[in-house]
Design a protein around this motif. Structure first.
Motif, PDB file in Angstrom:
ATOM      1  N   ARG A   1       0.867  -1.180   0.000  1.00 22.38           N
ATOM      2  CA  ARG A   1       0.000   0.000   0.000  1.00 22.38           C
ATOM      3  C   ARG A   1       0.898   1.223   0.000  1.00 22.38           C
ATOM      4  O   ARG A   1       1.930   1.239   0.661  1.00 22.38           O
ATOM      5  N   ASN A   2       0.509   2.267  -0.701  1.00 23.36           N
ATOM      6  CA  ASN A   2       1.235   3.527  -0.644  1.00 23.36           C
ATOM      7  C   ASN A   2       0.672   4.360   0.499  1.00 23.36           C
ATOM      8  O   ASN A   2      -0.519   4.266   0.814  1.00 23.36           O
TER       9      ASN A   2
ATOM     10  N   SER B   1      -2.567   6.487  -0.216  1.00 23.91           N
ATOM     11  CA  SER B   1      -3.574   5.845  -1.062  1.00 23.91           C
ATOM     12  C   SER B   1      -4.635   5.181  -0.190  1.00 23.91           C
ATOM     13  O   SER B   1      -4.359   4.822   0.951  1.00 23.91           O
TER      14      SER B   1
ATOM     15  N   SER C   1      -7.738   0.157   0.077  1.00 24.57           N
ATOM     16  CA  SER C   1      -8.125  -0.838  -0.925  1.00 24.57           C
ATOM     17  C   SER C   1      -7.257  -0.784  -2.188  1.00 24.57           C
ATOM     18  O   SER C   1      -7.359  -1.649  -3.048  1.00 24.57           O
ATOM     19  N   THR C   2      -6.397   0.227  -2.302  1.00 29.21           N
ATOM     20  CA  THR C   2      -5.538   0.366  -3.480  1.00 29.21           C
ATOM     21  C   THR C   2      -4.178  -0.249  -3.191  1.00 29.21           C
ATOM     22  O   THR C   2      -3.474   0.186  -2.284  1.00 29.21           O
ATOM     23  N   LEU C   3      -3.831  -1.261  -3.957  1.00 30.93           N
ATOM     24  CA  LEU C   3      -2.562  -1.961  -3.777  1.00 30.93           C
ATOM     25  C   LEU C   3      -1.699  -1.780  -5.024  1.00 30.93           C
ATOM     26  O   LEU C   3      -2.205  -1.623  -6.131  1.00 30.93           O
ATOM     27  N   PHE C   4      -0.395  -1.834  -4.825  1.00 31.16           N
ATOM     28  CA  PHE C   4       0.547  -1.679  -5.924  1.00 31.16           C
ATOM     29  C   PHE C   4       1.512  -2.856  -5.921  1.00 31.16           C
ATOM     30  O   PHE C   4       2.030  -3.246  -4.875  1.00 31.16           O
TER      31      PHE C   4
END
Length: 74
Positions: free
Chosen positions: A29-30, A33, A36-39
């Motif tokens: 995760r940032n 962010s 729920s937003t993963l990179f």
């Protein structure tokens, strides 16, 4: 050497490596962010290097867990 990126261990959710493709990857995760937003961060390098990166990250997770749960230590 140049630092390309730095992620807090608590933001990393998963790590893996593929010897056949000389790849190391982790999902994180940032900081700013949504949760729920993963990179996915994917790196390609020499086979021994990508395995070492993966194993170092795994060992870091293990050490953090043992610090948080000293009763689990044998």
């Amino acid at each position: 050497q140049t630092l390309l990126m730095a992620h807090a261990l608590r933001r990393i959710l998963y790590s893996t490596w593929r010897h056949a493709d000389c790849q190391f990857a982790f999902v994180a995760r940032n900081p700013r962010s949504p949760a729920s937003t993963l990179f996915c961060h994917l790196f390609v390098g020499p086979p021994g290097e990508v395995q070492t990166l993966h194993l170092l990250l795994c060992r870091s997770f293990q050490l953090c867990y043992l610090l948080a749960h000293p009763e689990e230590q044998a």
